[in-house]
Design a protein around this motif. Sequence first.
Motif, PDB file in Angstrom:
ATOM      1  N   ASN A 324       0.760  -1.340  -0.088  1.00  0.00           N
ATOM      2  CA  ASN A 324       0.076  -0.017  -0.093  1.00  0.00           C
ATOM      3  C   ASN A 324       1.062   1.275  -0.060  1.00  0.00           C
ATOM      4  O   ASN A 324       1.249   1.549   1.060  1.00  0.00           O
ATOM      5  CB  ASN A 324      -1.077   0.020   1.371  1.00  0.00           C
ATOM      6  CG  ASN A 324      -1.882  -0.966   1.206  1.00  0.00           C
ATOM      7  OD1 ASN A 324      -2.959  -0.991   0.483  1.00  0.00           O
ATOM      8  ND2 ASN A 324      -1.588  -2.216   1.880  1.00  0.00           N
ATOM      9  N   VAL A 325       0.852   1.596  -1.289  1.00  0.00           N
ATOM     10  CA  VAL A 325       2.057   2.974  -1.290  1.00  0.00           C
ATOM     11  C   VAL A 325       1.428   3.999  -1.782  1.00  0.00           C
ATOM     12  O   VAL A 325       0.603   3.939  -2.616  1.00  0.00           O
ATOM     13  CB  VAL A 325       3.207   2.459  -2.072  1.00  0.00           C
ATOM     14  CG1 VAL A 325       3.942   1.222  -1.171  1.00  0.00           C
ATOM     15  CG2 VAL A 325       2.967   2.000  -3.415  1.00  0.00           C
ATOM     16  N   ILE A 326       2.196   5.159  -1.575  1.00  0.00           N
ATOM     17  CA  ILE A 326       2.174   6.759  -2.271  1.00  0.00           C
ATOM     18  C   ILE A 326       3.213   7.074  -2.743  1.00  0.00           C
ATOM     19  O   ILE A 326       4.488   7.078  -2.073  1.00  0.00           O
ATOM     20  CB  ILE A 326       1.446   7.702  -1.469  1.00  0.00           C
ATOM     21  CG1 ILE A 326       0.104   7.233  -0.750  1.00  0.00           C
ATOM     22  CG2 ILE A 326       1.290   8.752  -2.163  1.00  0.00           C
ATOM     23  CD1 ILE A 326      -0.496   8.332   0.214  1.00  0.00           C
ATOM     24  N   VAL A 327       3.405   7.115  -4.210  1.00  0.00           N
ATOM     25  CA  VAL A 327       4.711   7.650  -4.636  1.00  0.00           C
ATOM     26  C   VAL A 327       4.921   8.978  -4.955  1.00  0.00           C
ATOM     27  O   VAL A 327       3.757   9.543  -5.644  1.00  0.00           O
ATOM     28  CB  VAL A 327       4.986   6.607  -6.041  1.00  0.00           C
ATOM     29  CG1 VAL A 327       6.303   7.231  -6.707  1.00  0.00           C
ATOM     30  CG2 VAL A 327       5.077   5.129  -5.878  1.00  0.00           C
ATOM     31  N   ALA A 328       5.826   9.758  -4.419  1.00  0.00           N
ATOM     32  CA  ALA A 328       5.850  11.146  -4.536  1.00  0.00           C
ATOM     33  C   ALA A 328       6.965  11.643  -5.344  1.00  0.00           C
ATOM     34  O   ALA A 328       8.314  11.123  -5.183  1.00  0.00           O
ATOM     35  CB  ALA A 328       6.128  11.919  -3.246  1.00  0.00           C
ATOM     36  N   CYS A 329       6.893  12.246  -6.313  1.00  0.00           N
ATOM     37  CA  CYS A 329       7.854  12.570  -7.538  1.00  0.00           C
ATOM     38  C   CYS A 329       7.640  14.112  -7.703  1.00  0.00           C
ATOM     39  O   CYS A 329       6.395  14.864  -7.863  1.00  0.00           O
ATOM     40  CB  CYS A 329       7.623  11.875  -8.838  1.00  0.00           C
ATOM     41  SG  CYS A 329       8.565  12.324  -9.968  1.00  0.00           S
ATOM     42  N   ASP A 330       8.667  15.167  -8.035  1.00  0.00           N
ATOM     43  CA  ASP A 330       8.477  16.245  -8.311  1.00  0.00           C
ATOM     44  C   ASP A 330       8.666  16.634  -9.964  1.00  0.00           C
ATOM     45  O   ASP A 330       8.755  17.874 -10.293  1.00  0.00           O
ATOM     46  CB  ASP A 330       9.770  16.959  -7.530  1.00  0.00           C
ATOM     47  CG  ASP A 330      11.082  16.522  -8.129  1.00  0.00           C
ATOM     48  OD1 ASP A 330      11.401  15.874  -9.155  1.00  0.00           O
ATOM     49  OD2 ASP A 330      11.917  16.781  -7.270  1.00  0.00           O
ATOM     50  N   CYS A 331       8.525  15.666 -10.631  1.00  0.00           N
ATOM     51  CA  CYS A 331       8.475  15.852 -12.012  1.00  0.00           C
ATOM     52  C   CYS A 331       6.909  15.617 -12.595  1.00  0.00           C
ATOM     53  O   CYS A 331       6.375  14.958 -12.654  1.00  0.00           O
ATOM     54  CB  CYS A 331       9.161  15.014 -12.824  1.00  0.00           C
ATOM     55  SG  CYS A 331       9.385  15.077 -14.695  1.00  0.00           S
ATOM     56  N   LEU A 332       6.329  16.939 -12.992  1.00  0.00           N
ATOM     57  CA  LEU A 332       5.036  16.830 -12.929  1.00  0.00           C
ATOM     58  C   LEU A 332       4.533  16.453 -14.387  1.00  0.00           C
ATOM     59  O   LEU A 332       3.667  15.899 -14.595  1.00  0.00           O
ATOM     60  CB  LEU A 332       4.532  18.537 -13.059  1.00  0.00           C
ATOM     61  CG  LEU A 332       3.065  18.583 -12.968  1.00  0.00           C
ATOM     62  CD1 LEU A 332       1.981  18.023 -12.209  1.00  0.00           C
ATOM     63  CD2 LEU A 332       2.740  20.366 -13.198  1.00  0.00           C
ATOM     64  N   SER A 333       5.437  16.640 -15.307  1.00  0.00           N
ATOM     65  CA  SER A 333       5.352  16.102 -16.885  1.00  0.00           C
ATOM     66  C   SER A 333       5.064  14.592 -16.530  1.00  0.00           C
ATOM     67  O   SER A 333       4.185  14.108 -17.401  1.00  0.00           O
ATOM     68  CB  SER A 333       6.215  16.346 -17.596  1.00  0.00           C
ATOM     69  OG  SER A 333       7.587  15.812 -17.432  1.00  0.00           O
TER      70      SER A 333
END
Length: 410
Positions: A324-333
């Motif tokens: 059960n995960v949430i992946v957070a990334c700073d690349c909006l595209s």
Amino acid sequence: MGFRDFVIFNQAMLSKQGWRLLTDPNSLCTRVGLVSPLMHIPEDATVQFLMEEGGKEWNHDLVKYAFDEETANEILQVPISRHGGGMISLLGHMTREICAPGKMKINLWRAAHDCLPTGFQLRRRHIEARDGCAFCNRDDRIEHVFLMCPFSDSVWKEIKQVYNIKLGRGDLANVRQWIFDFLCRGSAIQNTVLAVTFWHIWEARNNARNNVETLHPRRVVQKIVAYVEMIMQHCGPGNVSRPAERISLPSWVPPPAGVFLINIDAAVFQAERQMGVGVVIRDQHGNCLLAANTRFMGITDPETAEACAIRHALWLAKEEGFHNVIVACDCLSVIQKLNSPGRDRSKIGCLVEDIKKLGVEFISVSIIHVSRCSNVAAHTLARCSEPSVCNVYHNETPDCIREMLLSDAQ
């Protein structure tokens, strides 16, 4: 036009082009379209010939042996799906929401995809072209023409004062990503200014190159300001389309109980032609359950690197038993492509398909966009990655990010 069978018509047109390639080796079509390998490749060979056994990654040594350095590097930039399938195609329109004439939006789009006929691009295609920038005689790559040339820099200095624009050229690694980031953070007026400025810089460059006239940068600025005012007068501030608002978290926010937050980031090492990946997995209390970093060869495109990092992070989470995960990334595209229901036809389409197929193997998975300031730990890990080394820390915090994680937990 009266075609009865489009399949036969298309085959005839393809045969015509093939005949032209064979009979006219000096034509522009032949000079641009053909790449000659340095070694003998079997006539019946497919792309699989250049891949490792299993077809999941390029055979780096074979590609570099078979082609010249520039061609080999471009081949190694192409991502390969681990599930098969996936094709390269043109990216979608990034500029459709800008309030500007079509010619200016097209010019910006072509600049983002590096398909404007700069001297560098013409020489790459074996077309005779003047060496050097028309203003400073330096190598006229696309980023130099619009952002780094002393002429364009003089234009931007005054434009920044008039419209309160921050260019962020210090983070420039790729013009396409730079333009996309600008459009995401800029206001509607600032995005219009970007398109108008790019058009007038390109026009001034062409005039100087063709010996028509060389305008002073201040004159170019006056034309830009007048054009933007005319656009705003006709469109009106309320009619200017705004890009979609970014959904960003101002700082690290803990996940719900029973869900694990995976911060990921990629770092590009242009000189070594490698990319680094940083992964940090934390629970709702901010405890670091797993941290990892590693490097991959041959990838220097920022968007491709971010997609590879997400795929690697999901694979690692699955192997370590986080379901059960949430992946957070700073690349909006990349986030927008992953959250789009349709099939992605961009050059990272195969990576997007891989990530979506990996997501099916989790009980729950969501991918969100976060600001860079809340993703510093993953970025630091990516920058600290070492060639040919995969570091994995279980229930242990690496020294290089210890203070960052403690600050997030407060």
